[in-house]
Design an enzyme around this catalytic site. Structure first.
Site, PDB file in Angstrom:
ATOM      1  N   ASP A   1       4.178  -7.783  13.070  1.00  0.00           N
ATOM      2  CA  ASP A   1       4.522  -7.322  11.402  1.00  0.00           C
ATOM      3  C   ASP A   1       3.841  -8.278  10.468  1.00  0.00           C
ATOM      4  O   ASP A   1       4.655  -9.208  10.002  1.00  0.00           O
ATOM      5  CB  ASP A   1       5.967  -6.935  11.107  1.00  0.00           C
TER       6      ASP A   1
ATOM      7  N   GLU B   1       9.243 -16.605  13.436  1.00  0.00           N
ATOM      8  CA  GLU B   1       9.148 -16.252  11.864  1.00  0.00           C
ATOM      9  C   GLU B   1       8.829 -17.760  11.071  1.00  0.00           C
ATOM     10  O   GLU B   1       9.296 -18.844  11.687  1.00  0.00           O
ATOM     11  CB  GLU B   1      10.329 -15.772  11.238  1.00  0.00           C
TER      12      GLU B   1
ATOM     13  N   CYS C   1       0.289   0.209 -10.769  1.00  0.00           N
ATOM     14  CA  CYS C   1       0.201   1.639 -10.288  1.00  0.00           C
ATOM     15  C   CYS C   1      -1.381   1.769 -10.265  1.00  0.00           C
ATOM     16  O   CYS C   1      -1.909   1.738 -11.264  1.00  0.00           O
ATOM     17  CB  CYS C   1       1.009   2.307 -10.893  1.00  0.00           C
TER      18      CYS C   1
ATOM     19  N   CYS D   1       0.387  -3.231   6.672  1.00  0.00           N
ATOM     20  CA  CYS D   1       0.581  -2.872   5.274  1.00  0.00           C
ATOM     21  C   CYS D   1      -1.063  -3.000   4.710  1.00  0.00           C
ATOM     22  O   CYS D   1      -1.100  -2.579   3.565  1.00  0.00           O
ATOM     23  CB  CYS D   1       1.188  -3.905   4.414  1.00  0.00           C
TER      24      CYS D   1
END
Length: 503
Positions: A398, A340, A113, A425
């Site tokens: 993606d 993929e 974190c 991302c």
């Protein structure tokens, strides 16, 4: 008023030690105990802020913009372009600073974190600042859109449905320190879904295991997958007893192996108003936040706006989340091709999308498959004698954290889609690919950002690209020479780019 945190340590009188250079051992480029005072500047990509010390850039974690902190240097080679440090005391703390809820979230502790010391509103503002800075500096956009990071409800804890714990030499599962191989054994991870604690995985010993992953799906029982250390196979692991109803498997170079129950889980989202299940084998990729898959699917479909009869591409398509939604949009008169690289994910996609005749699943790397699909006689071939336009109308990307890259962007542009929807991302990789697309005639026309990894620096973006002028005609898709993948340390089995893309 100052605020101390982390494990600074006091002298026998209870006083804080004065900033000084350590005379103890240090690794190359490391000065482990030197304390310096820093005035903290803006946030930077990667979970830290920028400060300067004697003119040198210092990337400092556990700080907030505008603070004055006492920081311990963690990487400070004399000839390095920049140094790294951990803030151990906020001498002048930000009003947005909060007490981290997790006892191992702090300097020198768990690296999972980045922002537990900031409230959620601040975290999202910092992420928006990072996305904006990356688009301005790397993509070099003339006009940077206003970035607002949208987030699901909740306090930012208990959301991670897929958690990979590293196992230390004593068989205890834990989490790694930041930029370190050191493992901190833990009894609880506060951002993990409740199953990670309730199954007893963290209370058990896992001898000869490299890692243990806990998967808590949206439908059905959880799955625990253990990975052996290098030189061992899954059948040689001594596995602990887990609660009734827990699926248990091992994963090694030869695949995923059943120990108890299923080796896969079921995830479910709403597609075209109806619930749709997806099968995900082993530790295969699926979004880790419970709200993420539906959030991103809805955002992608809204941006794509695929019409009946159109040709759509779902690149790095995983088990078929976006392909299922695109199939509903293009209908039986249209077509969707999912590409993929991971064989297990491709198999799961075929199984999950078998009822959609307009969907075709291609197993292989994107830069190799696209030229084949666009070759003469292929489903994406340029216009032929019958006058068919060829190419693709809608492309959904993606890619892994490293981005699509120049070669794939060039291939996508050659297909001349009317719209490209890019799910990213990593904002830096997105910015690089946007710059490449802009040079090829595709401009950014829309952007949404989502906080689907609370307490961390990660942020998801959905970018929309369209031709800067008139839509071009499809051209020949260039073939590219792919580099061989680098061997992975520790003997961990390889996977698809999607399986490696997110923390």
């Amino acid at each position: 008023m100052s605020s101390s945190f982390g494990s600074m340590g006091d002298d026998e009188s209870g006083r804080r030690p004065a900033p000084s250079r350590s005379s103890g051992p240090a690794g190359p480029g490391l000065v482990t105990d030197e304390l310096i005072q820093l005035e903290v500047g803006p946030v930077a990509h990667g979970g830290h802020c920028v400060a300067r010390y004697d003119g040198r850039v210092v990337f400092v974690r556990h700080a907030l913009p505008g603070e004055v902190v006492l920081a311990r240097l963690t990487e400070s080679a004399p000839d390095a372009k920049f140094w790294r440090a951990d803030a151990v005391e906020a001498i002048e703390p930000s009003p947005e600073r909060v007490q981290p809820p997790c006892p191992v979230a702090g300097p020198g502790l768990c690296g999972g974190c980045d922002w537990q010391h900031a409230d959620l509103t601040t975290q999202r503002r910092l992420k928006a600042d990072v996305v904006t800075e990356q688009l301005r500096r790397i993509a070099k956009l003339d006009q940077v859109p206003d970035v607002v990071v949208e987030g699901p409800d909740g306090d930012g804890l208990g959301w991670r449905t897929r958690v990979r714990f590293t196992v230390d030499t004593e068989g205890r599962p834990g989490l790694r320190k930041h930029r370190s191989h050191d493992v901190i054994a833990v009894k609880e991870c506060l951002i993990a879904a409740p199953a990670a604690s309730s199954l007893g995985v963290l209370d058990a010993r896992w001898p000869n295991a490299l890692a243990v992953e806990v998967i808590s799906p949206s439908v059905g029982d959880p799955l625990v997958v253990a990975e052996p250390v290098a030189g061992r196979t899954g059948d040689k692991l001594r596995l602990p007893r887990l609660p009734l109803g827990t699926n248990l498997a091992t994963r090694d170079d030869t695949g995923v192996h059943q120990v108890k129950g299923r080796t896969w889980v079921t995830e479910e989202v709403t597609v075209d108003g109806e619930p749709r299940p997806f099968r995900v084998t082993g530790t295969g990729f699926w979004q880790v936040h419970p709200a993420a898959a539906q959030t991103l699917l809805d955002a992608v479909l809204s941006a794509a706006g695929a019409q009946p009869g159109e040709r759509a591409l779902d690149l790095y398509g995983g088990v078929g989340l976006f392909a299922a939604g695109l199939a509903a949009q293009v209908g039986v008169t249209g077509s969707v091709i999912l590409v993929e690289g991971d064989a297990r994910a491709s198999s799961d996609a075929r199984r999950g999308l078998h009822d959609l005749d307009q969907v075709r699943v291609e197993n292989g790397s994107v830069p190799r498959v696209l030229p084949r699909l666009a070759a003469d006689g292929g489903p994406l071939a340029p216009a032929g004698p019958e006058g068919a336009r060829g190419g693709a109308d809608v492309v959904v990307l993606d890619p892994p954290r490293s981005g699509a890259g120049k070669d794939v962007i060039a291939q996508v542009v050659a297909l001349a889609p009317r719209v490209v929807v890019y799910v990213a991302c990593d904002p830096a990789a997105l910015a690089r690919d946007l710059a490449t697309a802009a040079a090829a005639g595709y401009r950014l026309t829309g952007l949404r950002a989502f906080d689907l990894f609370p307490m961390t620096h990660h942020v998801e973006c959905v970018a929309v690209l369209e031709p800067a002028g008139d839509r071009p005609a499809p051209a020949a898709v260039p073939a590219v020479a792919e580099r061989a993948p680098r061997p992975r340390a520790g003997g961990r089995p390889g996977g698809s780019a999607r399986g490696r893309r997110r923390n």
